[in-house]
Design a protein around this motif. Structure first.
Motif, mmCIF file in Angstrom:
data_model
loop_
_atom_site.group_PDB
_atom_site.id
_atom_site.type_symbol
_atom_site.label_atom_id
_atom_site.label_comp_id
_atom_site.label_asym_id
_atom_site.label_seq_id
_atom_site.Cartn_x
_atom_site.Cartn_y
_atom_site.Cartn_z
ATOM 1 N N GLU A 123 41.300 25.842 10.989
ATOM 2 C CA GLU A 123 39.961 26.229 11.453
ATOM 3 C C GLU A 123 39.826 27.752 11.532
ATOM 4 O OE1 GLU A 123 36.828 25.197 15.040
ATOM 5 O OE2 GLU A 123 38.752 24.167 14.966
ATOM 6 N N ALA A 124 40.860 28.417 12.020
ATOM 7 C CA ALA A 124 40.843 29.892 12.066
ATOM 8 C C ALA A 124 40.761 30.460 10.649
ATOM 9 C CB ALA A 124 42.078 30.413 12.789
ATOM 10 N N LEU A 125 41.509 29.872 9.725
ATOM 11 C CA LEU A 125 41.466 30.319 8.333
ATOM 12 C C LEU A 125 40.069 30.108 7.751
ATOM 13 C CD1 LEU A 125 42.905 31.351 5.762
ATOM 14 C CD2 LEU A 125 43.478 28.945 5.276
ATOM 15 N N ALA A 126 39.466 28.969 8.024
ATOM 16 C CA ALA A 126 38.122 28.685 7.519
ATOM 17 C C ALA A 126 37.110 29.690 8.059
ATOM 18 C CB ALA A 126 37.715 27.264 7.886
ATOM 19 N N GLU A 127 37.210 30.019 9.333
ATOM 20 C CA GLU A 127 36.303 31.018 9.918
ATOM 21 C C GLU A 127 36.477 32.372 9.229
ATOM 22 O OE1 GLU A 127 36.822 31.118 14.163
ATOM 23 O OE2 GLU A 127 36.295 29.001 14.357
ATOM 24 N N PHE A 128 37.719 32.748 8.988
ATOM 25 C CA PHE A 128 38.008 33.993 8.275
ATOM 26 C C PHE A 128 37.373 33.964 6.878
ATOM 27 C CE2 PHE A 128 40.918 36.035 5.189
ATOM 28 C CZ PHE A 128 40.817 37.354 5.599
ATOM 29 N N CYS A 129 37.592 32.880 6.160
ATOM 30 C CA CYS A 129 37.032 32.754 4.806
ATOM 31 C C CYS A 129 35.515 32.829 4.827
ATOM 32 C CB CYS A 129 37.455 31.428 4.185
ATOM 33 S SG CYS A 129 39.200 31.325 3.806
ATOM 34 N N ASN A 130 34.908 32.116 5.740
ATOM 35 C CA ASN A 130 33.448 32.064 5.814
ATOM 36 C C ASN A 130 32.854 33.427 6.165
ATOM 37 O OD1 ASN A 130 33.779 29.321 5.416
ATOM 38 N ND2 ASN A 130 33.350 28.774 7.542
ATOM 39 N N ASN A 131 33.403 34.057 7.171
ATOM 40 C CA ASN A 131 32.793 35.260 7.724
ATOM 41 C C ASN A 131 33.194 36.559 7.027
ATOM 42 O OD1 ASN A 131 31.442 33.699 9.618
ATOM 43 N ND2 ASN A 131 33.161 33.781 11.028
ATOM 44 N N HIS A 132 34.337 36.572 6.379
ATOM 45 C CA HIS A 132 34.781 37.814 5.742
ATOM 46 C C HIS A 132 34.629 37.819 4.232
ATOM 47 C CE1 HIS A 132 36.469 39.908 9.245
ATOM 48 N NE2 HIS A 132 36.541 38.685 9.718
ATOM 49 N N TYR A 133 34.731 36.646 3.617
ATOM 50 C CA TYR A 133 34.685 36.605 2.163
ATOM 51 C C TYR A 133 33.685 35.599 1.605
ATOM 52 C CZ TYR A 133 38.704 39.602 2.409
ATOM 53 O OH TYR A 133 39.516 40.660 2.677
ATOM 54 N N ALA A 134 33.147 34.738 2.445
ATOM 55 C CA ALA A 134 32.196 33.705 2.006
ATOM 56 C C ALA A 134 32.744 32.973 0.785
ATOM 57 C CB ALA A 134 30.823 34.299 1.732
ATOM 58 N N LYS A 135 33.992 32.514 0.913
ATOM 59 C CA LYS A 135 34.591 31.786 -0.203
ATOM 60 C C LYS A 135 35.434 30.637 0.316
ATOM 61 C CE LYS A 135 36.993 35.084 -2.334
ATOM 62 N NZ LYS A 135 38.042 35.842 -3.069
ATOM 63 N N PRO A 136 35.641 29.628 -0.521
ATOM 64 C CA PRO A 136 36.482 28.494 -0.144
ATOM 65 C C PRO A 136 37.922 28.942 0.116
ATOM 66 C CG PRO A 136 35.227 28.006 -2.145
ATOM 67 C CD PRO A 136 35.058 29.469 -1.853
ATOM 68 N N VAL A 137 38.609 28.252 1.023
ATOM 69 C CA VAL A 137 39.975 28.656 1.385
ATOM 70 C C VAL A 137 40.897 28.726 0.176
ATOM 71 C CG1 VAL A 137 39.830 27.836 3.765
ATOM 72 C CG2 VAL A 137 40.695 26.308 2.023
ATOM 73 N N GLU A 138 40.723 27.831 -0.783
ATOM 74 C CA GLU A 138 41.623 27.817 -1.938
ATOM 75 C C GLU A 138 41.359 28.966 -2.914
ATOM 76 O OE1 GLU A 138 38.222 25.026 -3.162
ATOM 77 O OE2 GLU A 138 39.223 25.671 -1.311
ATOM 78 N N ARG A 155 44.524 39.558 15.592
ATOM 79 C CA ARG A 155 43.476 40.229 16.370
ATOM 80 C C ARG A 155 42.380 39.305 16.876
ATOM 81 N NH1 ARG A 155 42.818 45.056 12.082
ATOM 82 N NH2 ARG A 155 44.706 46.174 12.618
ATOM 83 N N ASN A 156 42.126 38.212 16.167
ATOM 84 C CA ASN A 156 40.938 37.404 16.458
ATOM 85 C C ASN A 156 41.196 35.974 16.906
ATOM 86 O OD1 ASN A 156 38.874 39.399 15.552
ATOM 87 N ND2 ASN A 156 40.052 39.211 13.675
ATOM 88 N N VAL A 157 42.432 35.532 16.800
ATOM 89 C CA VAL A 157 42.761 34.153 17.168
ATOM 90 C C VAL A 157 43.704 34.226 18.364
ATOM 91 C CG1 VAL A 157 43.800 31.991 16.357
ATOM 92 C CG2 VAL A 157 42.543 33.451 14.756
ATOM 93 N N TRP A 158 43.476 33.393 19.334
ATOM 94 C CA TRP A 158 44.376 33.319 20.480
ATOM 95 C C TRP A 158 45.174 32.031 20.362
ATOM 96 C CZ3 TRP A 158 39.191 34.880 21.791
ATOM 97 C CH2 TRP A 158 39.083 36.255 21.971
ATOM 98 N N PRO A 159 46.148 32.058 19.465
ATOM 99 C CA PRO A 159 46.893 30.829 19.201
ATOM 100 C C PRO A 159 47.936 30.546 20.273
ATOM 101 C CG PRO A 159 47.791 32.608 17.902
ATOM 102 C CD PRO A 159 46.586 33.158 18.630
#
Length: 184
Positions: A123-138, A155-159
């Motif tokens: 989910e964190a990866l998907a948010e990164f993809c959506n908000n920074h690159y607007a591209k599918p994770v793959e 910096r942005n995820v509190w895992p």
């Protein structure tokens, strides 16, 4: 040697740098992004400018076409060597939503197949993809995945400790799920 075109990965990176420069609040930061963009393009004998008419378009063309910042039509040998990348305009929101929906499906596939910990990282990866690159994770490049792991995630995820321990595996699982068509 005159290259025929800009490699796709370089084109993608140049677009990212241009978007970051346009969004930067600090002029020094924007200048650094533009400088990196110019260095990358120079390796391939290209230059860039942003054309601001009805909508912003990043225009890449061979450096030999340009003198003092002006393209000289008599120097254009093959118009197909020019590259135009829309930076804004109609369809952008619709395209983003398609990508975001795809990435949500990837998250759910990872969560169902591999559990909540990997699902949270996906989910964190998907948010990164959506908000920074607007591209599918793959579609993330190796450099973009590295950026996620070394910059965004820290910096942005509190895992949880458990999430941190498996984040690289989670990224691989998300890419694999998307690439094999599981989220469809």
């Amino acid at each position: 040697m005159t290259p025929d075109t800009v490699p796709e990965e370089t084109e993608t990176r140049v677009e990212q740098l241009t978007r970051r420069a346009r969004a930067a609040a600090d002029e020094r930061e924007a200048a650094a992004y533009r400088e990196e963009r110019e260095e990358l393009l120079a390796e391939h004998g290209y230059t860039a400018r942003v054309r601001e008419e009805e909508r912003a378009v990043l225009v890449l063309h061979p450096a030999e076409w340009v003198e003092d910042g002006t393209v000289h039509p008599d120097r254009i040998d093959d118009i197909d060597r020019g590259i135009e990348i829309p930076l804004e305009g109609p369809g952008e929101d619709a395209e983003w939503e398609v990508v975001a929906e795809h990435n949500r499906e990837v998250v759910e596939a990872v969560r169902e197949e591999h559990g909540a910990v990997h699902g949270a990282n996906a989910e964190a990866l998907a948010e990164f993809c959506n908000n920074h690159y607007a591209k599918p994770v793959e579609k993330l490049s190796a450099d973009e995945r590295e950026e996620f792991l070394t910059e965004y995630y820290r910096r942005n995820v509190w895992p949880t400790d458990e999430q941190k321990a498996v984040v690289e595996e989670s990224v691989s699982l998300a890419v694999e799920a998307a690439s094999t068509g599981q989220p469809r």
